[in-house]
Design an enzyme around this catalytic site. Sequence first.
Site, mmCIF file in Angstrom:
data_model
loop_
_atom_site.group_PDB
_atom_site.id
_atom_site.type_symbol
_atom_site.label_atom_id
_atom_site.label_comp_id
_atom_site.label_asym_id
_atom_site.label_seq_id
_atom_site.Cartn_x
_atom_site.Cartn_y
_atom_site.Cartn_z
ATOM 1 N N CYS A 206 -6.457 1.450 5.274
ATOM 2 C CA CYS A 206 -6.830 0.265 5.872
ATOM 3 C C CYS A 206 -6.513 -0.132 7.327
ATOM 4 C CB CYS A 206 -6.506 -0.883 4.823
ATOM 5 S SG CYS A 206 -4.697 -1.352 5.150
ATOM 6 N N HIS B 268 0.864 -1.166 -0.208
ATOM 7 C CA HIS B 268 -0.025 -0.007 0.002
ATOM 8 C C HIS B 268 0.894 1.169 0.049
ATOM 9 C CE1 HIS B 268 -3.994 -1.997 1.897
ATOM 10 N NE2 HIS B 268 -3.370 -2.551 0.424
ATOM 11 N N CYS C 103 -2.324 -0.765 7.440
ATOM 12 C CA CYS C 103 -1.696 0.503 7.358
ATOM 13 C C CYS C 103 -2.058 1.498 8.552
ATOM 14 C CB CYS C 103 -2.257 1.394 6.283
ATOM 15 S SG CYS C 103 -1.385 0.623 4.505
ATOM 16 N N GLU D 179 0.616 4.037 1.931
ATOM 17 C CA GLU D 179 1.083 4.495 3.237
ATOM 18 C C GLU D 179 2.351 3.570 3.521
ATOM 19 O OE1 GLU D 179 -3.381 4.097 3.170
ATOM 20 O OE2 GLU D 179 -1.966 3.086 2.196
#
Length: 160
Positions: free
Chosen positions: A114, A86, A117, A88
């Site tokens: 999410c 991801h 993260c 992040e």
Amino acid sequence: MSPLLETADARPSWEAYFMDIARRVARRSTCLRRAVGAVIVKEKRILTTGYNGAPAGLRHCLEVGCLRADRHIPSGERHELCRGIHAEQNAIIQAAYHGVSIRDGALFCTNMPCAICAKMIINAGIRTIYYGQEYEDTISRGLFEEAGVTMIHMPAEEAS
């Protein structure tokens, strides 16, 4: 006029400026399902950026296809069944890789993070999150609230 919008002299606010950059970073994504960009900022300075895609040196989903799509896995579920990282996570990893402290920084992300993260963001010491689109993972919001992380929604029409 909202402090998140452009000022009277047509200069974007700092928040709009960094969110615009996160949206630009998302354009580097190699994910077939969703392009996400992240920017970590501290004291009005960009520290790191990240976008979602395969780990460095590995083939991208653009080349090999999407395992999650092939298995009909809904968005927000079974994150481990993806070859991508991801945005992040990539931004946090870049900080660690280059020895940059992101503690007490702010994260600008095109999407609400999410739960996976969220846990990384909390442990990294990021205190504020500006996000564009909502995300189907409802656990992250509860984690952020419990940790005292401020969440600020910046829909696209407010961040441009």
